[in-house]
Design an enzyme around this catalytic site. Structure first.
Site, PDB file in Angstrom:
ATOM      1  N   ALA A 167       0.835  -1.205   0.000  1.00 25.50           N
ATOM      2  CA  ALA A 167       0.000   0.000   0.000  1.00 25.50           C
ATOM      3  C   ALA A 167       0.868   1.252   0.000  1.00 25.50           C
ATOM      4  CB  ALA A 167      -0.941  -0.011   1.202  1.00 25.50           C
ATOM      5  N   LEU A 178       2.170   1.538  -3.465  1.00 22.40           N
ATOM      6  CA  LEU A 178       1.076   1.910  -4.359  1.00 22.40           C
ATOM      7  C   LEU A 178       0.720   3.381  -4.217  1.00 22.40           C
ATOM      8  CD1 LEU A 178      -1.164   0.847  -6.303  1.00 22.40           C
ATOM      9  CD2 LEU A 178      -2.544   0.441  -4.284  1.00 22.40           C
ATOM     10  N   ASP A 179       0.865   3.919  -3.033  1.00 17.66           N
ATOM     11  CA  ASP A 179       0.536   5.321  -2.796  1.00 17.66           C
ATOM     12  C   ASP A 179       1.671   6.256  -3.216  1.00 17.66           C
ATOM     13  OD1 ASP A 179      -1.372   7.154  -1.969  1.00 17.66           O
ATOM     14  OD2 ASP A 179      -0.428   7.400  -0.014  1.00 17.66           O
ATOM     15  N   ALA A 180       2.888   5.750  -3.308  1.00 18.77           N
ATOM     16  CA  ALA A 180       4.028   6.598  -3.660  1.00 18.77           C
ATOM     17  C   ALA A 180       4.023   6.990  -5.136  1.00 18.77           C
ATOM     18  CB  ALA A 180       5.333   5.885  -3.319  1.00 18.77           C
TER      19      ALA A 180
END
Length: 75
Positions: A52, A55-57
C-alpha cells in the site's frame, strides 16, 4: 497555457482513479487470502501495508509533476 492546466488536471485525476482501483484490488486480495489461510493473516497484512505504501508513492510522484507544471511551467 491553458493546456498545461488541463494536462495537470488529467494527471491528478488519473492518479486518484488508479490509486482507488489499486487499493480496492489490494484489499480484496488480502481478504481473499486471509479467508483461505487465516493462520497467515499477520504476514499477509504486513506485506499488504508495504504494498500500500508503494502503491501510494507512485501517484504522489504524478501529483508532484502536475504541481510542477502548474506552478513553474504555466506560472
Amino acid at each position: 497555457m491553458e493546456l498545461v492546466y488541463i494536462a495537470a488536471a488529467i494527471m491528478i485525476s488519473g492518479a486518484a482513479l488508479a490509486t482507488g482501483i489499486g487499493f480496492g484490488l489490494l484489499g480484496g486480495k488480502l481478504l481473499d487470502s486471509t479467508a483461505r489461510q487465516p493462520e497467515l493473516g499477520d504476514q499477509l497484512q504486513t506485506k499488504t501495508f508495504i504494498m500500500a505504501g508503494l502503491l501510494d508513492a507512485v501517484p504522489m510522484i504524478g501529483v508532484g509533476i502536475a504541481m510542477y507544471l502548474i506552478f513553474v511551467v504555466a506560472g
